[in-house]
Scaffold this motif. Structure first.
Motif, PDB file in Angstrom:
ATOM      1  N   GLU A 163       0.839  -1.207   0.000  1.00  0.00           N
ATOM      2  CA  GLU A 163       0.000   0.000   0.000  1.00  0.00           C
ATOM      3  C   GLU A 163       0.869   1.251   0.000  1.00  0.00           C
ATOM      4  O   GLU A 163       0.612   2.213  -0.727  1.00  0.00           O
ATOM      5  N   LYS A 164       1.922   1.248   0.838  1.00  0.00           N
ATOM      6  CA  LYS A 164       2.815   2.400   0.893  1.00  0.00           C
ATOM      7  C   LYS A 164       3.526   2.592  -0.434  1.00  0.00           C
ATOM      8  O   LYS A 164       3.629   3.713  -0.955  1.00  0.00           O
ATOM      9  N   PHE A 165       4.035   1.479  -0.974  1.00  0.00           N
ATOM     10  CA  PHE A 165       4.756   1.567  -2.241  1.00  0.00           C
ATOM     11  C   PHE A 165       3.841   2.072  -3.355  1.00  0.00           C
ATOM     12  O   PHE A 165       4.245   2.914  -4.170  1.00  0.00           O
ATOM     13  N   ALA A 166       2.607   1.578  -3.378  1.00  0.00           N
ATOM     14  CA  ALA A 166       1.659   1.990  -4.415  1.00  0.00           C
ATOM     15  C   ALA A 166       1.381   3.484  -4.329  1.00  0.00           C
ATOM     16  O   ALA A 166       1.359   4.186  -5.343  1.00  0.00           O
ATOM     17  N   PHE A 167       1.189   3.990  -3.104  1.00  0.00           N
ATOM     18  CA  PHE A 167       0.911   5.424  -2.943  1.00  0.00           C
ATOM     19  C   PHE A 167       2.087   6.258  -3.433  1.00  0.00           C
ATOM     20  O   PHE A 167       1.922   7.199  -4.206  1.00  0.00           O
ATOM     21  N   VAL A 168       3.290   5.901  -2.970  1.00  0.00           N
ATOM     22  CA  VAL A 168       4.476   6.669  -3.354  1.00  0.00           C
ATOM     23  C   VAL A 168       4.703   6.591  -4.863  1.00  0.00           C
ATOM     24  O   VAL A 168       4.930   7.607  -5.526  1.00  0.00           O
ATOM     25  N   ALA A 169       4.607   5.380  -5.424  1.00  0.00           N
ATOM     26  CA  ALA A 169       4.875   5.195  -6.847  1.00  0.00           C
ATOM     27  C   ALA A 169       3.890   5.971  -7.709  1.00  0.00           C
ATOM     28  O   ALA A 169       4.287   6.691  -8.628  1.00  0.00           O
ATOM     29  N   ILE A 170       2.590   5.835  -7.404  1.00  0.00           N
ATOM     30  CA  ILE A 170       1.575   6.538  -8.196  1.00  0.00           C
ATOM     31  C   ILE A 170       1.734   8.043  -8.070  1.00  0.00           C
ATOM     32  O   ILE A 170       1.694   8.778  -9.056  1.00  0.00           O
ATOM     33  N   HIS A 171       1.955   8.510  -6.837  1.00  0.00           N
ATOM     34  CA  HIS A 171       2.104   9.937  -6.570  1.00  0.00           C
ATOM     35  C   HIS A 171       3.301  10.504  -7.340  1.00  0.00           C
ATOM     36  O   HIS A 171       3.188  11.497  -8.062  1.00  0.00           O
ATOM     37  N   ASN A 212      -3.983  16.741  -4.844  1.00  0.00           N
ATOM     38  CA  ASN A 212      -5.155  16.639  -3.971  1.00  0.00           C
ATOM     39  C   ASN A 212      -5.900  15.329  -4.176  1.00  0.00           C
ATOM     40  O   ASN A 212      -6.423  14.750  -3.213  1.00  0.00           O
ATOM     41  N   ALA A 213      -5.948  14.850  -5.422  1.00  0.00           N
ATOM     42  CA  ALA A 213      -6.651  13.596  -5.697  1.00  0.00           C
ATOM     43  C   ALA A 213      -5.984  12.430  -4.986  1.00  0.00           C
ATOM     44  O   ALA A 213      -6.662  11.538  -4.462  1.00  0.00           O
ATOM     45  N   SER A 214      -4.656  12.431  -4.935  1.00  0.00           N
ATOM     46  CA  SER A 214      -3.947  11.323  -4.290  1.00  0.00           C
ATOM     47  C   SER A 214      -4.211  11.300  -2.788  1.00  0.00           C
ATOM     48  O   SER A 214      -4.391  10.237  -2.194  1.00  0.00           O
ATOM     49  N   TYR A 215      -4.262  12.475  -2.159  1.00  0.00           N
ATOM     50  CA  TYR A 215      -4.593  12.512  -0.731  1.00  0.00           C
ATOM     51  C   TYR A 215      -6.060  12.167  -0.489  1.00  0.00           C
ATOM     52  O   TYR A 215      -6.408  11.542   0.512  1.00  0.00           O
ATOM     53  N   THR A 216      -6.918  12.570  -1.410  1.00  0.00           N
ATOM     54  CA  THR A 216      -8.344  12.236  -1.274  1.00  0.00           C
ATOM     55  C   THR A 216      -8.545  10.725  -1.281  1.00  0.00           C
ATOM     56  O   THR A 216      -9.374  10.187  -0.537  1.00  0.00           O
ATOM     57  N   ILE A 217      -7.768  10.015  -2.105  1.00  0.00           N
ATOM     58  CA  ILE A 217      -7.836   8.547  -2.133  1.00  0.00           C
ATOM     59  C   ILE A 217      -7.489   7.984  -0.759  1.00  0.00           C
ATOM     60  O   ILE A 217      -8.130   7.043  -0.267  1.00  0.00           O
TER      61      ILE A 217
END
Length: 307
Positions: free
Chosen positions: A16-24, A69-74
């Motif tokens: 989950e952490k890796f996915a957030f960082v990678a996508i962001h 903002n969209a990434s934090y909203t997720i």
């Protein structure tokens, strides 16, 4: 044995952490690089100046703001266990138990859109018409020149933001202008630009201060990249999370979310936004340091009781 390994190494949490960082990171890099290349190519046959701004910079800044903002909203909506443990303030988010689009959130989003599309764009048109930054592909900066421009922008903006923030905390300016930014009980990325229009204008002027000083010595691409980093950093400190894998938490001299959250929760000290330099130099970090020392003492006393 396999179950024991999974228990000791929380694979789902790490993914989950890796996915957030990678996508962001990928989204920011994709928007920055592709838009910058398109912008400098278009500059070979530039349209009228006001139109060039809206195409090359206004819409670009808006896209970056939406992506961040969209990434934090997720994260807010998903409430991932591996992320929620980094939430700074205890208790639920302001919208929990009701629709995510509460009147307060909708009002904040509208205000942010107004800030970007009207106030910041108006300032940016003024900037483009007075500076007329270089947008030629053949004069694109080297990596060293690019980093130099970003550093100059960073230090200039940090200096002017700090002292303008101090002024906004004087009684009259706070009551008439800055109080609006401090109204939310819990800050989120939606509150970053949820300001009185005058405060947004001041913030915009501080953001462009380095570019005005550099003038035509700064290439348009450097200006866009600094803007994307600045938008991302501002949303990060207002996000309500202290994410250990955020690039803005890697250096001890940078303002992190708990540092700025103290400013909102206690309404004193920690006036810096990006670097802790001026807080340290002028001693306005001391209330936060006292708060941390008191918290550590309470935790030590609590642990001593149960030993």
């Amino acid at each position: 044995m396999a179950q024991g390994l999974i228990h000791r190494f929380p694979i789902k949490s790490l993914l989950e952490k890796f996915a957030f960082v990678a996508i962001h990171y990928l989204l920011i890099c994709a928007v920055s690089s592709s838009y910058a290349k398109w912008a400098v190519n278009q500059a070979q046959n530039p349209p009228p100046l006001w139109r060039a701004y809206y195409i090359f910079y206004g819409i670009y800044a808006f896209i970056v703001m939406v992506v961040v903002n969209a990434s934090y909203t997720i994260l807010y909506i998903g409430k991932f266990k591996s992320i929620e443990k980094y939430k700074i303030q205890p208790g639920p988010w302001p919208w929990e138990g009701k629709s995510f689009f509460t009147p307060e959130n909708v009002s904040s989003i509208k205000n942010v859109l107004f800030s970007i599309l009207v106030v910041i764009n108006t300032l940016s048109i003024l900037f483009v018409t007075t500076i007329k930054p270089d947008m030629r592909p053949e004069t694109a900066p080297t990596l060293l020149q690019h980093l130099g421009c970003v550093v100059v922008n960073l230090f200039c903006e940090d200096f002017f933001f700090y002292f303008s923030h101090l002024v906004l905390h004087t009684p009259w300016f706070y009551r008439k202008i800055h109080k609006k930014h401090h109204e939310p009980q819990q800050i989120t990325c939606f509150t970053t630009l949820d300001n009185h229009w005058f405060e947004t204008m001041i913030s915009g002027l501080t953001t462009f201060s380095g570019s005005w000083i550099l003038g035509k010595r700064q290439h348009f691409v450097s200006m866009m990249v600094f803007t994307s980093v600045r938008v991302w950093e501002s949303d990060d400190v207002h996000s309500g999370y202290r994410l250990p894998f955020s690039i803005f938490n890697l250096a001890p001299f940078m303002v992190d979310p708990p540092y700025h959250n103290f400013h909102h929760s206690h309404n004193i000290g920690n006036y810096s936004m990006t670097l802790k330099l001026w807080d340290r130099f002028l001693g306005t970090h001391k209330p936060y340091q006292e708060f941390l020392n008191k918290k550590k003492l309470e935790e030590k006393e609590h642990s001593d009781i149960y030993e």
